[in-house]
Design an enzyme around this catalytic site. Structure first.
Site, PDB file in Angstrom:
ATOM      1  N   GLN A  13      14.069 -14.500 -13.671  1.00 42.07           N
ATOM      2  CA  GLN A  13      15.103 -15.483 -14.012  1.00 42.07           C
ATOM      3  C   GLN A  13      14.494 -16.870 -14.239  1.00 42.07           C
ATOM      4  OE1 GLN A  13      17.658 -16.864 -10.813  1.00 42.07           O
ATOM      5  NE2 GLN A  13      19.388 -17.204 -12.216  1.00 42.07           N
ATOM      6  N   ILE A  36       4.971  -7.481 -14.430  1.00 41.78           N
ATOM      7  CA  ILE A  36       4.735  -6.042 -14.214  1.00 41.78           C
ATOM      8  C   ILE A  36       5.364  -5.238 -15.351  1.00 41.78           C
ATOM      9  CG2 ILE A  36       6.851  -5.661 -12.863  1.00 41.78           C
ATOM     10  CD1 ILE A  36       3.455  -4.228 -11.821  1.00 41.78           C
ATOM     11  N   ASP A  53      -0.005  -6.413 -12.526  1.00 43.35           N
ATOM     12  CA  ASP A  53       0.528  -6.129 -11.179  1.00 43.35           C
ATOM     13  C   ASP A  53      -0.060  -7.182 -10.262  1.00 43.35           C
ATOM     14  OD1 ASP A  53       0.229  -3.341  -8.786  1.00 43.35           O
ATOM     15  OD2 ASP A  53       0.988  -5.407  -8.596  1.00 43.35           O
ATOM     16  N   TYR A 143      13.914 -11.722   2.754  1.00 46.46           N
ATOM     17  CA  TYR A 143      13.519 -12.680   1.711  1.00 46.46           C
ATOM     18  C   TYR A 143      13.271 -14.058   2.335  1.00 46.46           C
ATOM     19  CZ  TYR A 143      14.200 -15.645  -2.454  1.00 46.46           C
ATOM     20  OH  TYR A 143      14.061 -16.573  -3.464  1.00 46.46           O
TER      21      TYR A 143
HETATM   22  C1  VAH Z   1      18.781 -15.199  -4.044  1.00 42.22           C
HETATM   23  N1  VAH Z   1      18.760 -16.503  -6.076  1.00 42.22           N
HETATM   24  O1  VAH Z   1      20.008 -15.193  -4.112  1.00 42.22           O
HETATM   25  C2  VAH Z   1      18.026 -16.268  -4.853  1.00 42.22           C
HETATM   26  C3  VAH Z   1      17.920 -17.577  -4.111  1.00 42.22           C
HETATM   27  C4  VAH Z   1      18.988 -19.237  -2.606  1.00 42.22           C
HETATM   28  C5  VAH Z   1      19.070 -17.874  -3.206  1.00 42.22           C
HETATM   29  O2  VAH Z   1      16.719 -17.682  -3.445  1.00 42.22           O
HETATM   30  O3  VAH Z   1      18.154 -14.424  -3.392  1.00 42.22           O
END
Ligand code: VAH
Length: 316
Positions: A13, A36, A53, A143
């Site tokens: 994105q 990738i 990669d 994340y």
């Molecule tokens: C997500 N777009 O939704 C990303 C972002 C703050 C969110 O890091 O995982």
């Protein structure tokens, strides 16, 4: 010596628009896009592209050597929603790639690095309004944990080895050039596509879920600003807070209804609600404004106009 820029994750994105912006700014020959998988026609046809990669150190080192790369934008990552389904893969992708680039920079094979962090580094115990640069950070998503850890390593490699790595905690990003990529904030991209295709949207976040968001052009400008800044001005080497506009799904729906009065939204929260609830509602980005002149330009109605105008062209 001719030196070039390498974008890893150029089909994502941010990567897609960052590649276009950097090619426009420095010339197509100076920019090498890599991912990738192959990207859209424009990305593939208007400059250097390498299938890569980014977890394969030798492959990364080879591209850097062959193209005489001196600056790397490491944009490859698995985003929040998908990372909850594949925690080990997300940790491997998000961290291994970062260590490869930091170690190449430590060995002076790369001069400058950009690495994206996220407001996902904050958690439920973080003050959620006007979240400060320095505060409690207890992320509860794979994340967010990977981004918080990555910030710690960026600051460590800067302090210990002098690596010139720079980072921004992006809010949710909105753009029309790529399909949503598995982020929790991607409802704010999906909604525009659905408004044009179906006139309605079933939102996976509930009404009242306020999140910090930003139009992609603002995010790209911030990325270029921080990389342009003199080293001495980049005082924070973990990652800078960056805020744009904060809004909830109903705010987007009302903004769309100014253009498409019949548009309807309904709410069907899923597992992504818990992710969104752990994130702040608004961000204090005064450090970025002070250190390297950041300012956002796009408000929600401006974003809505750009998204609907450009998606109409794509769907016509
Ligand atoms: C997500 N777009 O939704 C990303 C972002 C703050 C969110 O890091 O995982």
């Amino acid at each position: 010596m001719k030196s070039r820029i390498l974008i890893i994750g150029a089909c994502g994105q941010i990567g897609t628009e960052l590649t276009i912006a950097l090619r426009n700014r420095f010339g197509a020959d100076k920019v090498v896009a890599s991912d990738i998988r192959e990207g859209n026609e424009e990305l593939m046809s208007e400059g250097h592209f390498e299938l890569l990669d980014a977890t394969d150190f030798a492959a990364v080192e080879d591209v850097i050597f062959r193209y005489k790369i001196d600056t790397v934008y490491l944009m490859a990552a698995m985003l929040s929603a998908i990372a909850e389904r594949f925690p080990a893969k997300a940790w491997h992708l998000n961290m291994t790639t970062l260590f490869h680039i930091l170690n190449l920079a430590k060995d002076k094979k790369v001069k400058k690095v950009f690495w994206p962090s996220s407001i996902a580094v904050f958690g439920e115990t973080t003050p959620s309004e006007n979240t400060p640069q320095l505060t409690v950070m207890e992320p509860s998503t794979v994340y967010g944990i990977s981004k918080q850890t990555g910030e710690r390593w960026c600051e460590y490699y800067h302090k210990k080895y002098g690596v010139d790595v720079r980072s921004i905690r992006y809010p949710g990003l909105i753009s029309y050039t790529t399909e949503p990529g598995g982020g929790t904030t991607d409802y704010a991209v999906d909604i525009y596509h659905r408004a044009l295709k179906h006139g309605n949207y079933r939102c996976f976040l509930q009404e009242g879920t306020v999140l910090p968001m930003m139009y992609m052009e603002d995010a790209i400008r911030a990325t270029i600003n921080i990389m342009d800044a003199p080293k001495k001005d980049v005082k924070i080497r973990s990652s800078y807070n960056l805020g744009g506009v904060s809004f909830a799904p109903e705010d987007v729906a009302q903004s769309i209804q100014k253009v498409i009065p019949a548009f309807e939204i309904e709410y069907e929260p899923d597992f992504r609600q818990a992710i969104a609830d752990s994130w702040p509602g608004s961000i204090d980005d005064s450090e970025a404004r002070k250190d390297w002149g950041w300012e956002h330009k796009f408000d929600l109605d401006a974003i809505t106009k750009i998204m609907l105008d450009n998606l109409k062209l794509q769907y016509s």
